[in-house]
Design an enzyme around this catalytic site. Structure first.
Site, PDB file in Angstrom:
ATOM      1  N   ILE A   1      -4.395  -1.484   4.686  1.00  0.00           N
ATOM      2  CA  ILE A   1      -4.269  -1.053   3.295  1.00  0.00           C
ATOM      3  C   ILE A   1      -3.097  -0.101   3.142  1.00  0.00           C
ATOM      4  O   ILE A   1      -2.993   0.903   3.852  1.00  0.00           O
ATOM      5  CB  ILE A   1      -5.576  -0.395   2.823  1.00  0.00           C
ATOM      6  CG1 ILE A   1      -6.698  -1.451   2.800  1.00  0.00           C
ATOM      7  CG2 ILE A   1      -5.406   0.243   1.457  1.00  0.00           C
ATOM      8  CD1 ILE A   1      -8.057  -0.893   2.490  1.00  0.00           C
ATOM      9  N   CYS A   2      -2.203  -0.425   2.202  1.00  0.00           N
ATOM     10  CA  CYS A   2      -1.028   0.390   1.887  1.00  0.00           C
ATOM     11  C   CYS A   2      -0.205   0.615   3.161  1.00  0.00           C
ATOM     12  O   CYS A   2       0.175  -0.350   3.814  1.00  0.00           O
ATOM     13  CB  CYS A   2      -1.437   1.706   1.236  1.00  0.00           C
ATOM     14  SG  CYS A   2      -2.502   1.512  -0.199  1.00  0.00           S
ATOM     15  N   GLN A   3       0.053   1.852   3.506  1.00  0.00           N
ATOM     16  CA  GLN A   3       0.773   2.130   4.746  1.00  0.00           C
ATOM     17  C   GLN A   3       0.009   1.569   5.940  1.00  0.00           C
ATOM     18  O   GLN A   3       0.608   1.086   6.911  1.00  0.00           O
ATOM     19  CB  GLN A   3       0.962   3.634   4.915  1.00  0.00           C
ATOM     20  CG  GLN A   3       1.767   4.021   6.146  1.00  0.00           C
ATOM     21  CD  GLN A   3       1.697   5.507   6.446  1.00  0.00           C
ATOM     22  OE1 GLN A   3       0.633   6.125   6.309  1.00  0.00           O
ATOM     23  NE2 GLN A   3       2.826   6.093   6.835  1.00  0.00           N
TER      24      GLN A   3
ATOM     25  N   GLY B   1      -1.468  -1.141   6.000  1.00  0.00           N
ATOM     26  CA  GLY B   1      -1.114  -2.555   6.093  1.00  0.00           C
ATOM     27  C   GLY B   1       0.103  -2.776   6.966  1.00  0.00           C
ATOM     28  O   GLY B   1       0.179  -3.754   7.716  1.00  0.00           O
TER      29      GLY B   1
END
Length: 338
Positions: A131-133, A135
């Site tokens: 998720i986000c960073q 990811g």
């Protein structure tokens, strides 16, 4: 004539008084238990351990409470209801002594250890959700050890940071991050929260606190969810200085994922090495990870990649009603098929 805005101070005072009575309740909405420690994190387990495993890698920037904000808008609870045993790798704040932790420490160390632990306990490779960073961290692990995961899911993950509408990347291009962390050591969570808020000042400022006054007549559950969101936005952990500088320089300044130039402890990260099925989703009006930054993943890998754009902004991808009604049922069906 009295202004229609006059009740606002009274409403705000009432909601603040109620907030003080509610206090700071437990951050846990969905029950979990810590099952293992890595060098820089704790692995938490949610749900039935007899179900197929799914490991969440969250960002280093914020705490993962956004994934379990309320019973109605909990990504974790939805994945459990979908039939998965969910693991979350919760990062420890680095502290001054760990300012030299780099991306390789998190990716080749903690994530690899968590994947191995889950694989050993379940006797099968886990699905990996970044998720986000987080990811980006999950992508790097998948590229370096594709045989260790069953599938890869990325949500709001920056892949190509060269687009003109990527405001975070534009901001990063003018900063000497190595000099910054040399002067400051670790980067404070409060400082990063201020930067993120500056990218969308009205929505995260006056508009948001207008919404707070409107909660004066809402129930305690709605007010508590608002307070949990506030803590998530403004009570983020510090980041290890070296890892922060490496991420900002390589991902945002050098666009290293797209150019295959990211090297971790002598190992080249090439997205084309990912040969497991991938599910990639983004928010159509995300001010932190715009669609142009997230969409190119399918063109960078050789495996099947299912892509979904969801209306709304960055947070809507995790707590938005449309995401919970449409995206997560689709994701769960996809996971079940792999």
């Amino acid at each position: 004539m009295a202004s229609s805005s006059m009740p606002f101070p009274d409403d705000l005072q009432r909601v603040l008084s109620r907030a003080a009575r509610i206090g700071r309740r437990s951050e846990d909405i969905t029950p979990s238990e810590p099952v293992a420690d890595t060098d820089n994190g704790t692995l938490h387990r949610y749900g039935d351990p007899s179900n197929p495993p799914l490991l969440i890698v969250y960002s280093l920037v914020n705490r993962p409470a956004i994934l379990d904000l309320s019973p109605e808008r909990s990504v974790v609870a939805r994945l459990i209801a979908g039939g998965f045993c969910v693991y979350l790798l919760a990062w420890h704040p680095p502290g001054a002594a760990r300012r030299y932790l780099g991306l390789a420490d998190y990716i080749l160390g903690d994530i690899a250890d968590a994947v191995d632990w889950v694989t050993d306990r379940h006797e099968r490779c886990p699905h990996l959700l970044g998720i986000c960073q987080g990811g980006v961290l999950a992508l790097c692990h998948a590229a370096l050890a594709p045989d260790r995961i069953r599938s890869l899911v990325t949500l709001a993950t920056p892949i190509d940071t060269a687009s003109n509408d990527d405001r975070l990347a534009q901001l990063a291009r003018s900063i000497d991050f190595d000099a910054l962390v040399a002067a400051t050591g670790n980067v404070t969570g409060q400082g990063l929260a201020t930067v993120f808020a500056s990218l969308k000042p009205f929505a995260l400022g006056p508009q948001r606190y207008g919404d707070l006054a409107a909660l004066a007549r809402a129930d305690d559950a709605a007010l508590e969810a608002f307070m949990r969101m506030e803590r998530w936005m403004y009570d983020g952990p510090d980041l290890a200085g070296r890892a922060f500088a490496e991420f900002a320089r390589e991902i945002y300044q050098n666009n290293a994922l797209m150019h295959d130039t990211l090297v971790l402890d002598g190992q080249s990260v090439r997205l084309a090495a990912i040969d497991t099925p991938v599910f990639n989703a983004w928010a159509e009006h995300d001010h932190l990870v715009p669609p142009a930054a997230a969409q190119p993943l399918s063109a960078c890998i050789d495996s099947d990649c299912e892509c979904h754009g969801v209306p709304g902004g960055h947070l809507g991808l995790f707590i938005g009603g449309r995401a919970h009604k449409q995206l997560y049922p689709t994701l769960i069906n996809w996971l079940r098929s792999h």
